[in-house]
Motif scaffolding. Structure first.
Motif, short mmCIF file in Angstrom:
data_model
loop_
_atom_site.label_atom_id
_atom_site.label_comp_id
_atom_site.label_asym_id
_atom_site.label_seq_id
_atom_site.Cartn_x
_atom_site.Cartn_y
_atom_site.Cartn_z
N ALA A 248 33.85 42.07 32.11
CA ALA A 248 34.22 41.23 33.70
C ALA A 248 34.51 41.96 34.49
O ALA A 248 34.42 41.90 35.89
N ARG A 249 35.78 43.48 34.33
CA ARG A 249 36.63 43.91 35.02
C ARG A 249 34.96 44.75 35.80
O ARG A 249 35.22 45.02 37.42
N ARG A 250 34.06 45.41 35.41
CA ARG A 250 32.98 45.88 35.84
C ARG A 250 32.31 45.12 36.96
O ARG A 250 31.68 45.51 38.19
N LEU A 251 31.87 43.50 36.86
CA LEU A 251 31.54 42.75 37.90
C LEU A 251 32.23 42.04 38.76
O LEU A 251 31.85 41.91 39.43
N ARG A 252 33.78 42.35 39.19
CA ARG A 252 35.09 41.63 39.23
C ARG A 252 34.63 42.07 40.93
O ARG A 252 34.48 41.42 41.73
N PRO A 253 34.03 43.31 41.51
CA PRO A 253 34.43 43.78 43.15
C PRO A 253 33.22 42.64 43.90
O PRO A 253 33.20 42.82 44.86
N VAL A 254 32.24 43.23 43.05
CA VAL A 254 31.17 42.39 43.68
C VAL A 254 30.78 40.52 43.32
O VAL A 254 29.92 39.79 44.03
N VAL A 255 31.80 39.80 42.88
CA VAL A 255 31.96 38.22 41.94
C VAL A 255 32.26 38.09 43.85
O VAL A 255 32.98 38.09 44.88
N ARG A 256 31.38 36.73 43.94
CA ARG A 256 31.63 36.07 45.62
C ARG A 256 32.22 34.46 43.91
O ARG A 256 31.28 33.86 43.47
N PRO A 257 33.58 33.85 44.37
CA PRO A 257 34.10 33.22 43.32
C PRO A 257 33.57 31.48 43.03
O PRO A 257 33.13 31.27 43.06
#
Length: 378
Positions: A248-257
């Protein structure tokens, strides 16, 4: 030299990765093999190193990995990782080993020597079969492309040249499971029946975007649903808290909520749908390194991303077949359209998962790629 002996045949050597130079050659091989490919997306080298880091990859808290490199005339021509996953053995009650990170020139002798070396390593640990490619569990990147070579992979999906599955077949591997990717144009209207399902469920099922201000708690909710929803799936191993959190931390920068949805019934989480922008479009522009120039190219490409991928969907068993999945897909489609995406991929889905494949087809997707996990006895 360690007990993992050097394998020599016809001018070829296969040796364990032991030194810093060995590791650099192991990590650098795919960039050399696929240089100039219009389809292969170079991962950031820092991410490739992190996968092998015992301090950064939670898999190493319980799993064991051995890396092997094939050289011909001193030049690296292939690599493989042998993977022992005791959590898989315990969960499925079967002594299965795995291989991953497979890369090879179109060289049958090299491929065979690499895979035989990995098999020897697994056999000495009491394992009786070898499946792959898996890097390092089915919760991570896995599978080998066997059709759909005409386009780049979506985010977190692999790519390989067409000769790879032919090498594995020549080395005695057969199909263990196929993984399907589905695709559709975002602008195409959804089946009106989905809207009717959404209206029917609206009184007791709420679908909302993830709350990034409550990120850690949202991640914990998704992990509980994920492990419960997927536990009967082929090859599945429950993710540990640290594994799920690290991902989750790895993906957080590219997440669009707007593209990460939670489904709630009477205020309790019962499902989630994780969709990511296809950042592979930007990674391709970076070329694997974040130099000042490549970082600018990547930043520019990030602004032009026109695709997304549904990475994971899970619904608690007691809420399946009620339309929750359909509503989450509908809301995802609406959000993707609002964000200006052109295409969406749903991947991967087990070929044997009739319900999930039917849901993908039901929202207007067409099958676009097939990935395969191979297996043989050792």
């Amino acid at each position: 030299m360690t007990a993992d002996a050097v394998r020599r045949t016809a001018g070829l050597t296969v040796t364990p990765v032991e030194t810093r130079a060995d590791r650099a050659a192991f990590l650098g091989l795919p960039y050399r093999l696929h240089r100039g490919s219009a389809r292969w997306v170079p991962p950031l080298r820092r991410d490739a190193r992190a996968l092998l880091s015992r301090s950064r990859n939670p898999f190493f808290e319980y799993g064991e990995v051995a890396l092997f490199l094939a050289r011909r005339g001193g030049e690296p021509v292939g690599r493989v990782a042998a993977v022992s996953n005791p959590r898989h053995t315990e969960f499925h009650g079967s002594p299965d080993g795995f291989f991953g990170l497979f890369e090879c020139a179109d060289d049958l002798l090299a491929a065979d020597a690499l895979l035989e070396t990995a098999a020897d390593w697994l056999r000495r640990r009491g394992l009786t079969s070898m499946s792959g490619p898996v890097n390092f569990s089915t919760n991570d990147e896995c599978g080998m492309l066997v059709d759909g070579f005409d386009r780049r992979p979506a985010v977190l999906m692999p790519y390989n040249p067409p000769y790879y599955p032919l090498l594995l077949a020549e080395c005695g591997f057969g199909a263990a499971m196929d993984l399907w990717a589905w695709e559709r144009e975002v602008a195409e209207p959804a089946d009106p029946r989905l809207a009717r399902v959404a209206e029917r469920l609206a009184s007791h099922v709420r679908v909302r975007p993830v709350d990034m201000r409550d990120f850690d708690a949202e991640v914990a909710r998704m992990r509980r649903i994920y492990n419960a929803a997927w536990e009967s799936n082929w090859g599945f191993v429950p993710m540990t808290e640290r594994e799920f959190s690290a991902q989750a931390r790895r993906l957080r920068p590219v997440v669009r909520p707007e593209l990460v949805l939670m489904a709630e019934a009477d205020g309790e989480p019962v499902g989630f749908c994780l969709t990511l922008p296809d950042v592979n479009q930007a990674l391709y522009a970076a070329g694997g390194r974040l130099t000042p120039r490549s970082a600018l190219r990547m930043a520019s490409a990030m602004r032009r991303i026109d695709g997304c991928r549904v990475v994971a969907t899970g619904v608690l068993p007691e809420f399946r077949r009620r339309g929750v999945e359909a509503v989450m897909f509908l809301r995802t489609l609406e959000a993707a359209r609002g964000l200006g995406y052109r295409t969406g991929e749903v991947s991967w889905i087990l070929a044997t998962n009739a319900a999930a494949n039917s849901a993908a087809s039901g929202i207007g997707c067409a099958r676009s790629k097939t990935y395969r996990i191979f297996k043989r006895g050792i």
